[in-house]
Design an enzyme around this catalytic site. Structure first.
Site, short mmCIF file in Angstrom:
data_model
loop_
_atom_site.label_atom_id
_atom_site.label_comp_id
_atom_site.label_asym_id
_atom_site.label_seq_id
_atom_site.Cartn_x
_atom_site.Cartn_y
_atom_site.Cartn_z
N GLY A 23 0.77 -1.22 0.00
CA GLY A 23 0.00 0.00 0.00
C GLY A 23 0.81 1.28 0.00
N GLY A 25 2.69 2.31 -2.50
CA GLY A 25 2.74 2.87 -3.84
C GLY A 25 3.85 2.35 -4.72
N LYS A 26 4.41 1.18 -4.37
CA LYS A 26 5.56 0.70 -5.15
C LYS A 26 5.18 0.34 -6.59
CE LYS A 26 5.45 -3.94 -3.06
NZ LYS A 26 4.45 -3.67 -2.02
N THR A 27 3.96 -0.20 -6.81
CA THR A 27 3.55 -0.52 -8.18
C THR A 27 3.43 0.75 -9.01
OG1 THR A 27 2.37 -2.52 -7.48
CG2 THR A 27 1.73 -1.56 -9.58
N SER A 28 2.84 1.78 -8.45
CA SER A 28 2.68 3.05 -9.17
C SER A 28 4.04 3.67 -9.50
CB SER A 28 1.87 4.04 -8.33
OG SER A 28 0.62 3.50 -7.99
N ASP A 50 4.07 -9.73 -7.68
CA ASP A 50 3.26 -9.53 -6.47
C ASP A 50 1.94 -10.30 -6.63
OD1 ASP A 50 1.77 -8.65 -4.34
OD2 ASP A 50 2.32 -6.56 -4.57
N THR A 505 -4.06 -2.02 -3.16
CA THR A 505 -3.29 -3.14 -2.64
C THR A 505 -3.85 -3.70 -1.33
OG1 THR A 505 -1.29 -2.35 -3.74
CG2 THR A 505 -0.98 -3.90 -1.92
#
Length: 585
Positions: A23, A25-28, A50, A505
């Site tokens: 949560g 923000g690593k994907t963004s 993930d 997430t």
């Protein structure tokens, strides 16, 4: 305090690994970095391993494990690996040699052991390793970006190939919890090369993502230490979502409190992280979906005008949840969810609410970083306890070996020692401690922060049969454990309250948790969405726009829970003492 994260100002290596607490923000950020590099003419491969990946939502298209070219970003290929599917294949390959040769009860035990998180970690690392070591892939791309890096725990397991090799070759039993590792021998060299590449600062950079909050920063510190201990020193940190008060609105109370809370967290950043190269990303008002928004994330902010609508306006409150638990006479109540969602405080709120109705309540936790005595005042009339996982593990090991030596041969003792070195041992040890606490439900209502996972429940269930198979169940499984499984599966007695946040997430991870519980035969009725900006009635244009992005996730939980959910407003202070009471008025 920190420079803005700008890919033009940072030396970015061929391999980039983004890691951090769920949560943050690593994907963004991984996606924004990938698009930014591709826009500069670089050939980029973005890979997610993930299990709760929302890459498909980010790019708005279906993704697979073969690679998809993004139409709006021609130099970018995105690949969404499913480590759970990889884990299933890995499990089948490990079990294949034993099918038809070992008793069914032992095979069932092996299968459940191989359903745990260790297997998923190893399967994910197997996917990492393929992309790190494949020469054709290396030649094809300028940058290979991974959303979700391997943890220190995974690397520690795989960085000891000689130890595991000796262990596996010497093991003749084939049914240990370390079955997760029995398929590693053939890939030892590939894994070794992958770990060496991770440690090479010339080709790899590991980017720790955090938020300006206590829990994510502590998680970043832990991850950094673990990785440095294993020789992965090529780290930088990015703190996401920092509010600029000018943009947030000085006249808005919520903006002022959020700004103060973030600045306090940054002022008290863990000492271990203070000397690390650190960057910041300002808080953005728009949702992190769609190429347009992701492309802007590292550049500028704008205010979205479109606002969704809640499917229902009459959302239940905490008082209604507690009333339902009281009327239905639940004896065992768990709050479950990923770290940082607030389940500890909410377990305390539920305990206080029931106590004020005249119910005798016992409140327990396994969280080593959080003691209820700082959250619950003694005059609230609630008894407290804490499960120390390390202490329970040592106690369990000593007990098992002591009883085993009374009746077993030396060869069988070696088997037991082997089993006790496995990752599953701590799960069972803590589970036994839970069982002792839940037994208190005979006399009082038990509220527990953090419950055993569905995997742990099934593991212990299969271990009962397994223990009988190898004749070591005498006195080894207490009556409290034998009574616990039926009690947890009895929805008239037990309620699991799933706690999440109104973000992609955390909601996806909560959905996985619910699925895990169903697999173990445990039903869940109530959900709590914690820390919602949407419920604060903020007047700040930025925060108001940010809050509107929560609506889709509130609606999602509404749908999953069939309307049995509560939404708690974001609060700047930790909920404790009298605040617990105020929350349920």
């Amino acid at each position: 305090m920190f420079k803005v994260f700008n890919i033009d100002d940072i030396k970015l290596t061929k391999y980039l690994f983004f890691t951090g607490k769920g949560g943050v923000g690593k994907t963004s950020i991984a996606s924004a970095t990938a698009i930014g590099l591709a826009d500069k003419g670089e050939k980029v491969l973005l890979i997610s391993t993930d299990p709760a990946s929302n890459l498909q939502d980010v790019f708005g298209i279906d993704l697979d494990n073969k690679g998809t070219i993004i139409k709006e970003v021609p130099n970018l290929v995105v690949l969404n690996l499913d480590p759970e599917e990889a884990a299933r294949e890995y499990k089948e390959s490990v079990m294949a040699p034993y099918i038809g040769k070992l008793p069914e009860t032992v095979l069932n035990n092996m299968e459940e052991q191989l359903s745990g998180s260790c297997t998923v970690e190893i399967a994910a690392f197997n996917e990492f390793s393929t992309f790190i070591t494949d020469k054709d892939i290396q030649r094809q791309y300028d940058h290979i970006i991974f959303d979700t890096a391997p943890t220190g725990h995974t690397l520690r397991m795989l960085q000891l190939p000689s130890a595991w090799s000796d262990f596996i070759s010497e093991s003749t039993h084939g049914a240990s919890c370390l079955g997760q590792l029995s398929g590693l021998e053939s890939k030892k060299d590939m894994y070794k090369q992958a770990v060496e590449t991770l440690s090479d600062g010339e080709v790899t950079k590991l980017i720790l993502i955090s938020r300006a909050e206590y829990s994510p920063l502590k998680e970043a510190e832990r991850a950094s230490k673990e990785l440095r201990d294993l020789g992965v020193n090529n780290q930088v940190m990015v703190i996401n979502g920092i509010l600029d008060l000018e943009e947030g609105s000085k006249d808005d109370d919520v903006s002022n409190k959020l700004y103060s809370k973030q600045q306090e967290a940054l002022k008290n950043i863990p000492d271990y992280l203070k000397d690390m190269e650190t960057y910041r990303i300002p808080l953005r008002s728009y949702s992190m979906t769609g190429v347009k928004n992701i492309r802007l994330m590292l550049k500028e902010n704008y205010l979205e005008t479109e606002e969704g609508k809640l499917k229902r306006q009459d959302i239940p409150n905490l008082k209604e949840l507690i009333d339902d638990l009281y009327i239905s006479k639940k004896r065992v109540i768990f709050t479950m969810g990923k770290g940082g969602v607030g389940k500890t405080s909410l377990a305390a709120v539920i305990a206080v609410g029931l106590s004020r109705k005249g119910v005798k309540v016992h409140l327990a936790t396994t969280d080593p970083a959080h003691h209820f005595k700082f959250v619950v005042n003694e005059d609230l009339g609630i008894t407290l306890s804490n499960i120390d996982e390390k202490e329970e593990l040592n106690k369990y090991k000593e007990e098992v070996l002591k009883k085993s030596r009374e009746t077993m041969s030396e060869e069988d003792i070696e088997y037991i020692e082997e089993d006790l070195r496995s990752p599953c041992t701590q799960e069972i040890a803590v589970f036994r401690a839970f069982a002792e606490i839940v037994e208190k439900a005979e006399e009082e209502v038990v509220v527990i922060d953090t419950a055993p996972t569905g995997h742990t429940l099934l593991l212990l269930d299969s271990t009962e049969s397994y223990n009988k198979e190898i004749q070591r169940s005498k006195g080894d499984i207490p009556s409290s454990v034998q009574n616990l499984l039926p009690r947890l599966r009895n929805e008239d007695e037990t309620e699991v309250v799933i706690v999440t946040l109104p973000e992609a997430t955390p909601v996806y991870e909560a959905m996985r948790l619910e699925k895990d519980l169903k697999r173990a035969g445990i039903k869940n009725k109530w959900w709590i969405i914690n820390s919602s900006l949407f419920m604060t009635n903020t007047k700040s244009p930025l925060l108001k726009t940010k809050a509107s992005s929560e609506i889709q996730w509130i609606n999602k939980v509404d749908e999953i829970s069939k309307g049995n959910f509560v939404v708690i407003p974001w609060k700047s202070e930790e909920i404790k003492g009298e605040e617990l009471v105020n929350l349920i008025k």
